[in-house]
Motif scaffolding. Sequence first.
Motif, PDB file in Angstrom:
ATOM      1  N   ALA A 126      17.422  16.371  -0.070  1.00  0.00           N
ATOM      2  CA  ALA A 126      17.679  17.070  -1.468  1.00  0.00           C
ATOM      3  C   ALA A 126      16.448  16.805  -2.214  1.00  0.00           C
ATOM      4  O   ALA A 126      15.935  17.650  -2.965  1.00  0.00           O
ATOM      5  CB  ALA A 126      19.052  16.693  -2.163  1.00  0.00           C
ATOM      6  N   ALA A 127      15.899  15.388  -2.388  1.00  0.00           N
ATOM      7  CA  ALA A 127      14.724  15.025  -3.047  1.00  0.00           C
ATOM      8  C   ALA A 127      13.672  15.938  -2.596  1.00  0.00           C
ATOM      9  O   ALA A 127      12.765  16.365  -3.391  1.00  0.00           O
ATOM     10  CB  ALA A 127      14.530  13.511  -2.781  1.00  0.00           C
ATOM     11  N   ARG A 128      13.332  15.982  -1.263  1.00  0.00           N
ATOM     12  CA  ARG A 128      12.354  16.854  -0.740  1.00  0.00           C
ATOM     13  C   ARG A 128      12.320  18.338  -1.270  1.00  0.00           C
ATOM     14  O   ARG A 128      11.326  18.765  -1.531  1.00  0.00           O
ATOM     15  CB  ARG A 128      12.221  16.676   0.788  1.00  0.00           C
ATOM     16  CG  ARG A 128      11.123  17.402   1.429  1.00  0.00           C
ATOM     17  CD  ARG A 128      11.413  17.524   3.000  1.00  0.00           C
ATOM     18  NE  ARG A 128      12.427  18.107   3.298  1.00  0.00           N
ATOM     19  CZ  ARG A 128      12.947  17.728   4.478  1.00  0.00           C
ATOM     20  NH1 ARG A 128      12.737  17.074   5.242  1.00  0.00           N
ATOM     21  NH2 ARG A 128      14.110  18.470   4.919  1.00  0.00           N
ATOM     22  N   GLU A 129      13.641  18.762  -1.183  1.00  0.00           N
ATOM     23  CA  GLU A 129      13.725  20.345  -1.469  1.00  0.00           C
ATOM     24  C   GLU A 129      13.340  20.357  -3.032  1.00  0.00           C
ATOM     25  O   GLU A 129      12.832  21.591  -3.248  1.00  0.00           O
ATOM     26  CB  GLU A 129      15.212  20.752  -1.281  1.00  0.00           C
ATOM     27  CG  GLU A 129      15.467  20.612   0.358  1.00  0.00           C
ATOM     28  CD  GLU A 129      14.292  21.730   1.116  1.00  0.00           C
ATOM     29  OE1 GLU A 129      14.142  22.916   0.645  1.00  0.00           O
ATOM     30  OE2 GLU A 129      13.917  21.187   2.130  1.00  0.00           O
ATOM     31  N   LEU A 130      13.849  19.721  -3.828  1.00  0.00           N
ATOM     32  CA  LEU A 130      13.704  19.566  -5.292  1.00  0.00           C
ATOM     33  C   LEU A 130      12.354  19.727  -5.562  1.00  0.00           C
ATOM     34  O   LEU A 130      11.649  20.348  -6.302  1.00  0.00           O
ATOM     35  CB  LEU A 130      14.350  18.771  -6.170  1.00  0.00           C
ATOM     36  CG  LEU A 130      16.019  19.000  -6.130  1.00  0.00           C
ATOM     37  CD1 LEU A 130      16.671  17.654  -6.654  1.00  0.00           C
ATOM     38  CD2 LEU A 130      16.138  20.075  -7.195  1.00  0.00           C
ATOM     39  N   ALA A 131      11.694  18.532  -4.926  1.00  0.00           N
ATOM     40  CA  ALA A 131       9.913  18.366  -5.035  1.00  0.00           C
ATOM     41  C   ALA A 131       9.370  19.673  -4.579  1.00  0.00           C
ATOM     42  O   ALA A 131       8.351  20.016  -5.264  1.00  0.00           O
ATOM     43  CB  ALA A 131       9.596  17.157  -4.266  1.00  0.00           C
ATOM     44  N   THR A 132       9.736  20.292  -3.627  1.00  0.00           N
ATOM     45  CA  THR A 132       9.054  21.495  -3.033  1.00  0.00           C
ATOM     46  C   THR A 132       9.454  22.549  -4.212  1.00  0.00           C
ATOM     47  O   THR A 132       8.612  23.453  -4.602  1.00  0.00           O
ATOM     48  CB  THR A 132       9.591  21.907  -1.745  1.00  0.00           C
ATOM     49  OG1 THR A 132       9.671  20.892  -0.743  1.00  0.00           O
ATOM     50  CG2 THR A 132       8.991  23.064  -1.174  1.00  0.00           C
ATOM     51  N   GLU A 133      10.582  22.694  -4.458  1.00  0.00           N
ATOM     52  CA  GLU A 133      10.894  23.769  -5.751  1.00  0.00           C
ATOM     53  C   GLU A 133      10.240  23.788  -7.079  1.00  0.00           C
ATOM     54  O   GLU A 133       9.756  24.744  -7.308  1.00  0.00           O
ATOM     55  CB  GLU A 133      12.439  23.805  -6.031  1.00  0.00           C
ATOM     56  CG  GLU A 133      13.261  24.776  -6.894  1.00  0.00           C
ATOM     57  CD  GLU A 133      12.950  25.989  -6.451  1.00  0.00           C
ATOM     58  OE1 GLU A 133      13.018  27.115  -6.946  1.00  0.00           O
ATOM     59  OE2 GLU A 133      13.246  26.405  -4.993  1.00  0.00           O
ATOM     60  N   ILE A 134       9.866  22.462  -7.507  1.00  0.00           N
ATOM     61  CA  ILE A 134       9.089  22.365  -8.542  1.00  0.00           C
ATOM     62  C   ILE A 134       7.853  22.126  -8.367  1.00  0.00           C
ATOM     63  O   ILE A 134       6.794  21.838  -9.135  1.00  0.00           O
ATOM     64  CB  ILE A 134       9.712  21.116  -9.381  1.00  0.00           C
ATOM     65  CG1 ILE A 134       9.451  20.045  -8.740  1.00  0.00           C
ATOM     66  CG2 ILE A 134      10.986  21.327  -9.771  1.00  0.00           C
ATOM     67  CD1 ILE A 134       9.682  18.679  -9.557  1.00  0.00           C
ATOM     68  N   ARG A 135       7.372  22.337  -6.991  1.00  0.00           N
ATOM     69  CA  ARG A 135       5.793  22.345  -6.548  1.00  0.00           C
ATOM     70  C   ARG A 135       5.319  20.954  -6.891  1.00  0.00           C
ATOM     71  O   ARG A 135       4.105  20.735  -7.369  1.00  0.00           O
ATOM     72  CB  ARG A 135       5.046  23.327  -7.302  1.00  0.00           C
ATOM     73  CG  ARG A 135       5.489  24.585  -6.735  1.00  0.00           C
ATOM     74  CD  ARG A 135       4.489  25.997  -7.508  1.00  0.00           C
ATOM     75  NE  ARG A 135       5.161  27.268  -7.052  1.00  0.00           N
ATOM     76  CZ  ARG A 135       4.510  28.321  -7.348  1.00  0.00           C
ATOM     77  NH1 ARG A 135       3.636  28.180  -8.296  1.00  0.00           N
ATOM     78  NH2 ARG A 135       5.071  29.496  -7.227  1.00  0.00           N
ATOM     79  N   PHE A 136       5.993  20.010  -6.507  1.00  0.00           N
ATOM     80  CA  PHE A 136       5.460  18.429  -6.878  1.00  0.00           C
ATOM     81  C   PHE A 136       4.569  18.166  -5.625  1.00  0.00           C
ATOM     82  O   PHE A 136       4.805  18.627  -4.659  1.00  0.00           O
ATOM     83  CB  PHE A 136       6.503  17.607  -6.680  1.00  0.00           C
ATOM     84  CG  PHE A 136       6.322  15.950  -7.103  1.00  0.00           C
ATOM     85  CD1 PHE A 136       5.665  15.757  -8.205  1.00  0.00           C
ATOM     86  CD2 PHE A 136       6.355  15.175  -6.119  1.00  0.00           C
ATOM     87  CE1 PHE A 136       5.306  14.302  -8.465  1.00  0.00           C
ATOM     88  CE2 PHE A 136       6.038  13.732  -6.328  1.00  0.00           C
ATOM     89  CZ  PHE A 136       5.497  13.483  -7.482  1.00  0.00           C
ATOM     90  N   SER A 137       3.492  17.449  -5.974  1.00  0.00           N
ATOM     91  CA  SER A 137       2.436  17.331  -5.003  1.00  0.00           C
ATOM     92  C   SER A 137       2.836  16.483  -3.637  1.00  0.00           C
ATOM     93  O   SER A 137       2.171  16.520  -2.774  1.00  0.00           O
ATOM     94  CB  SER A 137       1.097  16.712  -5.644  1.00  0.00           C
ATOM     95  OG  SER A 137       1.731  15.427  -6.170  1.00  0.00           O
ATOM     96  N   ASP A 138       3.722  15.451  -3.781  1.00  0.00           N
ATOM     97  CA  ASP A 138       4.257  14.738  -2.747  1.00  0.00           C
ATOM     98  C   ASP A 138       5.751  14.957  -2.311  1.00  0.00           C
ATOM     99  O   ASP A 138       6.624  13.828  -2.580  1.00  0.00           O
ATOM    100  CB  ASP A 138       3.832  13.316  -3.141  1.00  0.00           C
ATOM    101  CG  ASP A 138       3.777  12.248  -1.821  1.00  0.00           C
ATOM    102  OD1 ASP A 138       4.156  12.780  -0.977  1.00  0.00           O
ATOM    103  OD2 ASP A 138       3.920  11.092  -2.069  1.00  0.00           O
ATOM    104  N   GLY A 141       6.787  12.023  -0.008  1.00  0.00           N
ATOM    105  CA  GLY A 141       7.186  10.694  -0.810  1.00  0.00           C
ATOM    106  C   GLY A 141       8.361  10.777  -1.409  1.00  0.00           C
ATOM    107  O   GLY A 141       9.068   9.634  -1.298  1.00  0.00           O
ATOM    108  N   CYS A 142       8.909  11.766  -1.828  1.00  0.00           N
ATOM    109  CA  CYS A 142      10.071  12.210  -2.481  1.00  0.00           C
ATOM    110  C   CYS A 142      10.986  11.938  -1.316  1.00  0.00           C
ATOM    111  O   CYS A 142      12.275  11.267  -1.557  1.00  0.00           O
ATOM    112  CB  CYS A 142      10.372  13.504  -3.217  1.00  0.00           C
ATOM    113  SG  CYS A 142       9.264  13.470  -4.741  1.00  0.00           S
ATOM    114  N   PHE A 143      10.820  12.416  -0.188  1.00  0.00           N
ATOM    115  CA  PHE A 143      11.895  12.254   0.959  1.00  0.00           C
ATOM    116  C   PHE A 143      11.896  10.653   1.246  1.00  0.00           C
ATOM    117  O   PHE A 143      13.186  10.336   1.579  1.00  0.00           O
ATOM    118  CB  PHE A 143      11.441  13.029   2.074  1.00  0.00           C
ATOM    119  CG  PHE A 143      12.319  12.821   3.388  1.00  0.00           C
ATOM    120  CD1 PHE A 143      13.387  13.833   3.595  1.00  0.00           C
ATOM    121  CD2 PHE A 143      12.024  12.035   4.440  1.00  0.00           C
ATOM    122  CE1 PHE A 143      14.330  13.627   4.633  1.00  0.00           C
ATOM    123  CE2 PHE A 143      12.947  11.872   5.530  1.00  0.00           C
ATOM    124  CZ  PHE A 143      14.096  13.069   5.689  1.00  0.00           C
TER     125      PHE A 143
END
Length: 223
Positions: A126-138, A141-143
Amino acid sequence: MATAAVTNEEAVTAKLVKSLDSLPTLPIVAIRIGEVVHGKNVTVQQVADILKTDPSTSAKLLRLVNSPYFGIPGGVSDVARAIPFVGFNTLYQLVLSISVLDTLGAKNSAFDIKSLWIHSLSVATAARELATEIRFSDSGGCFTAGLLHDMGKIALAKLDGERLAQAYTTAKETGISLDAAEAALGLIPHDKIGGRLAKAWKFPVTLSTPIEHHHHIHRPEVR
């Protein structure tokens, strides 16, 4: 009676703190790779040379990088060849995750480790998908942060699996939070234990902060 209860709680806490200090340290390979990756002018050969000193970690790392998740064409049989595909940071995060799992393994614990890791993997995804959704650079790292956020529970399971299992049962039956159940049973909060280990093992702040404060994300000082 109240004084006796406090004294007993303090004794339990002191025992757990002492036990925590006796937990194994993070394997040197993870520490050395972290230092190299976060330093200047890191090279593939530097990382490969460090991994050669730990065949077990290298073997597990190869299984991960050859998984469908990374989709490396034709796969790789050498960790050094995987680095251009996954990058230094992702490789470090994978080594860190492998090392934590190996170090805090609690196979003989009364606590249900399998359920915990299903939860951890769900949070990580979920953390990785949310980070991808908001275009976070890492997003990687969230995963990793999601995967390791509850590593304090694994440490508790290793130290006192029966009482941690009891805390889960208490929380479920009474409707109180797990933190409250841990406190009622005299356990050190799992987020505090995780944060202490993360700092002792010199995790980057991007990992140590979510591990220690994942129950306090709304506090301004945590953001």
